[in-house]
Write a protein that holds these residues in place. Structure first.
Motif, mmCIF file in Angstrom:
data_model
loop_
_atom_site.group_PDB
_atom_site.id
_atom_site.type_symbol
_atom_site.label_atom_id
_atom_site.label_comp_id
_atom_site.label_asym_id
_atom_site.label_seq_id
_atom_site.Cartn_x
_atom_site.Cartn_y
_atom_site.Cartn_z
ATOM 1 N N TRP A 1 -1.136 17.508 5.467
ATOM 2 C CA TRP A 1 -1.003 16.882 6.779
ATOM 3 C C TRP A 1 0.448 16.986 7.307
ATOM 4 O O TRP A 1 1.105 15.971 7.529
ATOM 5 C CB TRP A 1 -1.419 15.400 6.670
ATOM 6 N N MET B 1 -1.800 7.474 11.211
ATOM 7 C CA MET B 1 -2.237 6.830 9.969
ATOM 8 C C MET B 1 -2.761 5.412 10.220
ATOM 9 O O MET B 1 -2.910 4.639 9.270
ATOM 10 C CB MET B 1 -1.121 6.871 8.920
ATOM 11 N N ARG B 2 -3.054 5.098 11.476
ATOM 12 C CA ARG B 2 -3.658 3.815 11.853
ATOM 13 C C ARG B 2 -2.807 2.615 11.397
ATOM 14 O O ARG B 2 -3.325 1.593 10.953
ATOM 15 C CB ARG B 2 -5.090 3.670 11.287
ATOM 16 N N LEU C 1 10.870 3.024 7.948
ATOM 17 C CA LEU C 1 9.669 3.150 7.123
ATOM 18 C C LEU C 1 8.633 2.122 7.561
ATOM 19 O O LEU C 1 8.954 0.959 7.803
ATOM 20 C CB LEU C 1 9.999 2.940 5.643
ATOM 21 N N THR D 1 0.322 8.529 -6.962
ATOM 22 C CA THR D 1 -0.172 7.530 -6.004
ATOM 23 C C THR D 1 -0.537 8.094 -4.636
ATOM 24 O O THR D 1 -0.790 7.321 -3.708
ATOM 25 C CB THR D 1 0.886 6.426 -5.809
ATOM 26 N N PHE E 1 -6.400 -0.632 -0.902
ATOM 27 C CA PHE E 1 -6.992 0.583 -0.333
ATOM 28 C C PHE E 1 -7.068 0.514 1.188
ATOM 29 O O PHE E 1 -6.877 1.517 1.865
ATOM 30 C CB PHE E 1 -8.377 0.828 -0.938
ATOM 31 N N THR E 2 -7.350 -0.668 1.726
ATOM 32 C CA THR E 2 -7.506 -0.831 3.167
ATOM 33 C C THR E 2 -6.156 -1.199 3.788
ATOM 34 O O THR E 2 -5.541 -2.177 3.385
ATOM 35 C CB THR E 2 -8.514 -1.963 3.449
ATOM 36 N N ARG F 1 -0.338 3.315 -3.109
ATOM 37 C CA ARG F 1 -1.205 4.414 -2.641
ATOM 38 C C ARG F 1 -0.456 5.466 -1.831
ATOM 39 O O ARG F 1 -1.086 6.301 -1.185
ATOM 40 C CB ARG F 1 -2.350 3.846 -1.793
ATOM 41 N N GLY F 2 0.871 5.386 -1.825
ATOM 42 C CA GLY F 2 1.648 6.364 -1.064
ATOM 43 C C GLY F 2 1.311 6.371 0.412
ATOM 44 O O GLY F 2 1.496 7.383 1.091
ATOM 45 N N TYR F 3 0.837 5.216 0.915
ATOM 46 C CA TYR F 3 0.358 5.171 2.297
ATOM 47 C C TYR F 3 1.437 4.564 3.187
ATOM 48 O O TYR F 3 1.508 3.351 3.404
ATOM 49 C CB TYR F 3 -0.937 4.370 2.382
ATOM 50 N N LEU G 1 7.997 3.724 -2.897
ATOM 51 C CA LEU G 1 7.718 3.305 -1.521
ATOM 52 C C LEU G 1 8.206 4.349 -0.517
ATOM 53 O O LEU G 1 7.485 4.719 0.403
ATOM 54 C CB LEU G 1 8.396 1.949 -1.265
ATOM 55 N N PHE G 2 9.439 4.838 -0.691
ATOM 56 C CA PHE G 2 10.039 5.719 0.320
ATOM 57 C C PHE G 2 9.667 7.190 0.153
ATOM 58 O O PHE G 2 9.765 7.963 1.100
ATOM 59 C CB PHE G 2 11.565 5.577 0.313
ATOM 60 N N LEU H 1 0.817 -1.216 0.000
ATOM 61 C CA LEU H 1 0.000 0.000 0.000
ATOM 62 C C LEU H 1 0.856 1.275 0.000
ATOM 63 O O LEU H 1 0.411 2.325 -0.448
ATOM 64 C CB LEU H 1 -0.936 -0.009 1.215
ATOM 65 N N GLY H 2 2.069 1.163 0.516
ATOM 66 C CA GLY H 2 2.987 2.299 0.444
ATOM 67 C C GLY H 2 3.393 2.593 -0.988
ATOM 68 O O GLY H 2 3.549 3.750 -1.381
ATOM 69 N N HIS I 1 4.677 11.562 6.643
ATOM 70 C CA HIS I 1 4.320 10.586 5.614
ATOM 71 C C HIS I 1 5.288 10.716 4.442
ATOM 72 O O HIS I 1 6.139 11.617 4.420
ATOM 73 C CB HIS I 1 2.856 10.762 5.198
ATOM 74 N N THR I 2 5.117 9.813 3.470
ATOM 75 C CA THR I 2 6.143 9.705 2.429
ATOM 76 C C THR I 2 5.857 10.542 1.180
ATOM 77 O O THR I 2 6.547 10.381 0.171
ATOM 78 C CB THR I 2 6.278 8.231 1.989
#
Lengths: 289, 289
Positions: free
Chosen positions: A151, A72-73, A104, B157, A114-115, A40-42, B38-39, A36-37, A156-157
């Motif tokens: 944010w 970010m849960r 990371l 993303t 997504f989840t 979705r950049g999560y 990712l990073f 997901l990272g 975050h990344t």
């Protein structure tokens, strides 16, 4: 003015990383593709460095990393003490003179992309090369960009805009890009901003910027030294009228800024307050005599 | 009103992906850890689907994917014809009734984790399950969020804010989160927004939103059918006064919206223009009789 230029890009690679539950070969193919990272950049991260081979202010960086993960849960299963021990072991095994330590935590292998799922944890060791001395003796440059960071309280990344600006930064012989939005200054892409005016230090408040560990230490040092400090919204025009400006960051410490776009800041040389705070930093935080 | 609810999360996994230069096992560990996507969240993607087992409007999605890559200075080496052939082969090999096709191009293995390197290309096949019929017969819900999307013209993303909002979306039985900023509507996290007022279709202009492929087709269909269309900035208040609203997306097609936050839109049922455009979509684009 001679420009100190950017830090070198071609750094030697690390040999060992940490990945989820073990120390791994740094260049092994380890990650499945549906992270997901990546999609979705999560993901959240943090970055600390060594001083004399020892992690500097590590507990504060780990605290911030955990705060970002929680916001970010994403669950960081390992306690700080375990992370600290792993970091020390990785630093030893990689054997650089000084190390950067990048943590990371990504959203993991998410079936619907997504989840958030079980997070992937990576600890990456990098050789740390300090900025050239000329950045401190002559001062460094910034370029500006009108940009509202998403944010900012969470590390975050999302560095799309920073990387997008990098050709401009390099072309100007600058160190960083400084963000402003609707006339308000916030921070650089990877540093916090301070100005000095009439002997007072001013920096944008935490509502608008990342809680830089170096920023926090510099505020503490300034207050202890009796330097008046204001954490408040800062207008772009105030920058052009400042006596001094400097940026703070893990890799940059307290770096004086003498030019921003086509504006010369103050006298065009590092100012006395910037130099004083760098000396305090080296003595009080880095433990240099 | 019965809510159609979210799409199912537990989807069966694909067996084959494409990675850089070959078809690979979908769950193999393949990626080295130091990827810039990712990073640093530095990656672009695109998503298309099949209709009757065949990729729908594929050339338009590939064109947009290449546009996003170029905007972020990432080189997509394979020509569209080769990508199209690979996609068809992956669809065949995975054997789903209908497929979603997700393309991703990341900033690659960057030694300094900042400078884009040779990109990593991933093509991921997913089983595609259409939204439940009740989403179209009864209409769907949205929740809103004040948020300014970064660089909306590029399909990068960064979905941090979309994922951050997902618990609110699910709790409200909604399908999507709708973004507005300083009183202006833009788009949903993964869909474009249209309203109808007095027989005219209105949607925010491309300066403010992603160029949705479905959005473009719906505008074309509407114009061909003699429906007046305005692409212009749209105020949040106009939404509350709209006769109808619907969203467009690859997976959602033309989905009527009957409730947004606590506001009922129009009569609270799918409106005639929304239904007409869905029929046109099914007949003209999907080729249904």
């Amino acid at each position: 003015m001679h420009s100190p230029g950017p830090l070198p890009v071609n750094i030697p690679p690390a040999r060992y990383y940490y990945f989820n539950d073990r120390i791994v070969d740094a260049h092994a193919p380890l990650l499945q593709l549906q992270d997901l990272g990546l999609f979705r950049g999560y993901a959240v991260f943090d970055f600390l460095r060594t001083q004399g081979g020892k992690p500097l202010l590590m507990e504060r960086y780990l605290q911030r990393f955990r705060h970002s993960a929680e916001a970010m849960r994403l669950t960081l299963h390992l306690p700080d003490a375990t992370l600290a021990e792993l970091i020390r072991e990785l630093i030893r095994k990689n054997g650089f003179a000084e190390s950067g330590v990048r943590l990371l935590l990504s959203g993991g292998y998410s079936p619907d992309l997504f989840t958030p799922a079980e997070p992937n944890l990576i600890i990456r060791i990098e050789p740390y090369t300090p900025a050239p001395q000329s950045s401190y003796t002559q001062g460094a440059r910034l370029v500006t960009d009108e940009y509202l960071r998403e944010w900012p309280a969470v590390k975050h990344t999302n560095y799309i805009n920073a990387i997008r600006n990098q050709p401009r930064v390099l072309a100007a012989g600058a160190t960083e890009v400084l963000y402003h939005w609707q006339g308000q200054l916030s921070e650089c892409s990877r540093s916090n901003l301070f100005i000095a005016k009439g002997g007072t230090l001013i920096t944008p408040p935490l509502q608008q910027v990342l809680a830089g560990v170096t920023r926090g230490q510099v505020l503490r040092l300034a207050r202890a030294a009796g330097i008046p400090v204001e954490e408040r919204p800062l207008k772009l025009e105030e920058l052009w009228q400042a006596d001094e400006a400097f940026i703070t960051a893990t890799t940059k410490r307290v770096m004086p800024i003498v030019q921003i776009d086509h504006h010369t800041i103050g006298a065009g040389t590092p100012g006395p307050l910037s130099r004083h705070l760098l000396e305090l930093w080296e003595r009080e935080v880095e433990g240099k005599m």
